[in-house]
Every structure is written in C-alpha cells, then in structure tokens.
Design a protein around this motif. Structure first.
Motif, mmCIF file in Angstrom:
data_model
loop_
_atom_site.group_PDB
_atom_site.id
_atom_site.type_symbol
_atom_site.label_atom_id
_atom_site.label_comp_id
_atom_site.label_asym_id
_atom_site.label_seq_id
_atom_site.Cartn_x
_atom_site.Cartn_y
_atom_site.Cartn_z
ATOM 1 N N GLU A 105 0.832 -1.199 0.000
ATOM 2 C CA GLU A 105 0.000 0.000 0.000
ATOM 3 C C GLU A 105 0.871 1.255 0.000
ATOM 4 O O GLU A 105 2.016 1.236 0.461
ATOM 5 N N SER A 106 0.292 2.328 -0.482
ATOM 6 C CA SER A 106 0.964 3.620 -0.435
ATOM 7 C C SER A 106 -0.082 4.722 -0.510
ATOM 8 O O SER A 106 -1.247 4.464 -0.834
ATOM 9 N N THR A 145 -1.085 1.270 5.386
ATOM 10 C CA THR A 145 -0.701 2.672 5.240
ATOM 11 C C THR A 145 -1.578 3.501 6.180
ATOM 12 O O THR A 145 -2.796 3.290 6.254
ATOM 13 N N GLN A 146 -0.942 4.414 6.909
ATOM 14 C CA GLN A 146 -1.658 5.195 7.916
ATOM 15 C C GLN A 146 -2.405 6.352 7.263
ATOM 16 O O GLN A 146 -1.832 7.130 6.488
ATOM 17 N N CYS A 159 -2.778 0.210 -3.783
ATOM 18 C CA CYS A 159 -2.228 -1.095 -3.396
ATOM 19 C C CYS A 159 -1.768 -1.785 -4.667
ATOM 20 O O CYS A 159 -2.571 -2.049 -5.567
ATOM 21 N N ILE A 209 -5.470 6.277 -1.746
ATOM 22 C CA ILE A 209 -4.438 5.301 -1.423
ATOM 23 C C ILE A 209 -4.450 4.202 -2.473
ATOM 24 O O ILE A 209 -5.458 3.971 -3.141
ATOM 25 N N VAL A 216 -5.152 2.592 10.193
ATOM 26 C CA VAL A 216 -4.223 1.987 9.241
ATOM 27 C C VAL A 216 -5.076 1.224 8.232
ATOM 28 O O VAL A 216 -5.929 0.427 8.614
ATOM 29 N N GLY A 259 -0.944 6.962 2.025
ATOM 30 C CA GLY A 259 -1.531 7.460 3.259
ATOM 31 C C GLY A 259 -0.904 8.779 3.681
ATOM 32 O O GLY A 259 0.095 9.231 3.116
ATOM 33 N N TYR A 271 -5.391 -1.392 5.151
ATOM 34 C CA TYR A 271 -4.721 -2.558 4.585
ATOM 35 C C TYR A 271 -5.456 -3.035 3.338
ATOM 36 O O TYR A 271 -6.691 -3.021 3.306
ATOM 37 N N GLN A 300 1.327 -4.261 4.111
ATOM 38 C CA GLN A 300 1.855 -3.834 5.401
ATOM 39 C C GLN A 300 1.015 -2.717 6.023
ATOM 40 O O GLN A 300 1.177 -2.395 7.200
ATOM 41 N N ARG A 304 -9.543 -1.657 7.444
ATOM 42 C CA ARG A 304 -8.858 -0.643 8.238
ATOM 43 C C ARG A 304 -8.911 -1.027 9.703
ATOM 44 O O ARG A 304 -9.805 -1.747 10.146
#
Length: 126
Positions: free
Chosen positions: A6-7, A120-121, A22, A20, A93, A9, A95, A118, A38
């Motif tokens: 993921e990216s 992303t917040q 994935c 976001i 977070v 956040g 996912y 993993q 989440r």
C-alpha cells in the motif's frame, strides 16, 4: 501467491480527500478478489470495500458508502481507494488484502484473505 504494497496514506483535514493505492505482484492479479480493511487504535480490523475478481462493481461498508470509491486496474495490478469527505473516525491503518478463493458470503471477513499488505496510515485531523 501475491505480494501487496500500500501507499498514499498521510494527514488530511476533515472534509478533505485522499487516494491510497495497493500494488500487487504477479501476473494473475485479475484472478484475485481484493479488499480494503482498516484498523483504528484499540479497535478490531473492519471491512471497508471489496472488488471481486472479474467483477468491476465494488461493495462497500455502510460507513463509507457514498464517500469512498474503490477501483482496480488489472493491467497495473493495482487497486485504489479514493476517499472523499473524510471524517475523524476514518483515521486508521488501511490494509489491502487479496485471495483467489473468497466466497461471496465471506468477502467482508478478514479471515477470508491469505495475502495482506503492510498497511498505510491515514490520519484525519480537525
């Protein structure tokens, strides 16, 4: 097998938007059902949205329906979650999860998915 990452956040003010992403590894991404979950501090992981394999119509949790949009680009092995009108309670977070054998009645259950990113917040501020 598929690996997920993921990216996207970050911090956003209430009422704002964030997208976001994935990215999945492998050449058979289209054969996987992919979902977003989440988890907020002190709370259980909860279902957000799912895109079933070979089906372009996502299903959403009631809490995000009308505000979040999930999309997927199988050519790029990527799913997106566009989040609009963000609320403080969306802080968590996030996912992505994938599996090739998710049955319809269990697609909202985190236990149905073998592969996870993993996380992303996403933090929504007032």
């Amino acid at each position: 097998q598929v690996q997920l990452a993921e990216s996207g956040g970050g911090l956003v003010q209430a009422g704002g938007s964030l997208r976001i992403s994935c990215v999945g590894s492998g050449r058979t991404f289209s054969s996987y059902t992919v979902a977003w979950f989440r988890q907020a501090p002190g709370k259980e992981r909860e279902f957000v949205a799912v895109s079933r394999r070979y089906n372009s119509n996502p299903t959403y949790a009631d809490s995000v329906k009308g505000r979040f949009t999930m999309s997927r680009d199988n050519g790029k092995s990527t799913v997106y979650l566009q989040m609009n009108s963000l609320k403080l309670e969306d802080t968590a977070v996030y996912y992505c999860a994938a599996d090739s054998g998710v049955i319809l009645s269990s697609q909202r259950s985190s236990s149905s998915y073998d592969y996870w990113g993993q996380g992303t917040q996403v933090t929504v501020t007032s």
